[in-house]
Write a protein that holds these residues in place. Structure first.
Motif: not given
Ligand code: HPA
Length: 249
Positions: A153-167
């Protein structure tokens, strides 16, 4: 293209096709980088490889010394970084084992040292970050993927979370409403620190799992490892083609 570095994430602690010529340990004003920098050849081109989580994989996303990693690469003369990262897929196109070259970021991480511009006596500096990834590197990677016949996929918005747990499922629902297609834990502050030092930066996001609430049942490490195995093999192939292509330009 001069001085290319690859930062490998979960599922890519080593680049098996990289012929390592030497390993450099670099001390930085910010402390120790995640690992030694492996300087070698990939498809006949000089490439520097750094394992973001250390080698073996032991540094959690919020504990990574992003400043030391990016500073160290700058010291080695790196001008271009390809950052490979495992992510969760949020929107329908982002299926497990698929690759995306994201074009935007939303940062939900906190408490990480996220700027070089805060030392005593430094002038206040507000860098432009409207388009967080290098458009030139993105175009070249997209072209390389086409040549290699690797679907991306040539585009996409990446959301960066803190972790290490999953959301939580609700967090992912909110992130989707915000416009995120992908969720990961290491995209920031890595991208902005590269921009602050004038290094071109692009990400290759490999989807490890459906994000929380997007598929039935729990997200398991076994599922993540299985999808990454396939996705990272494609990412490694893409890197090889990319390196061959840029050496011609
Ligand atoms: N969330 C955050 N980071 C990730 C995920 C996820 O679901 N999968 C791989 N990295």
């Amino acid at each position: 293209m001069n001085h290319l570095a690859i930062i490998g994430g979960t599922g890519l602690s080593q680049l098996s096709d990289l012929k390592i010529i030497k390993s450099e340990q670099i001390a930085t004003p910010y402390g120790a980088p995640s690992a030694d920098f492996n300087i070698g050849e990939l498809n006949g081109k000089q490439v520097i490889f750094l394992a973001r989580h250390g080698n073996p994989h032991a540094i959690a996303p919020h504990k990574i010394n992003y400043c030391a990693n990016i500073w160290g690469l700058k010291q080695l003369g790196v001008e271009n970084i390809i950052a490979v990262a495992a992510v969760g897929g949020i929107t329908p196109e982002m299926v497990p084992a698929h690759i995306t070259i994201p074009d935007q970021i939303i940062d939900y991480s906190y408490g990480r040292k996220h700027t070089f511009f805060e030392d005593e006596g430094e002038p206040v500096t507000h860098i432009d970050f409207s388009y967080p990834y290098s458009q030139t590197l993105r175009s070249k990677l997209i072209h390389a993927a086409k040549q290699a016949g690797i679907p991306i996929s040539p585009i996409g918005t990446y959301g960066c979370t803190q972790g290490p747990r999953l959301e939580t499922a609700a967090e992912i629902k909110r992130m989707e409403q915000d416009g995120c297609d992908l969720v990961g834990m290491t995209g920031m502050p890595e991208a902005v620190l590269a921009r602050e030092l004038g290094i071109n930066y692009v990400a290759v996001a490999v989807i490890a799992n459906w994000a929380a609430g997007k598929a039935e049942g729990e997200i398991t490490m076994a599922e993540i490892e299985q999808n990454l195995h396939k996705g990272m093999a494609n990412a490694a192939e893409l890197l090889k083609i990319f390196v061959a292509m840029i050496s011609e330009s």
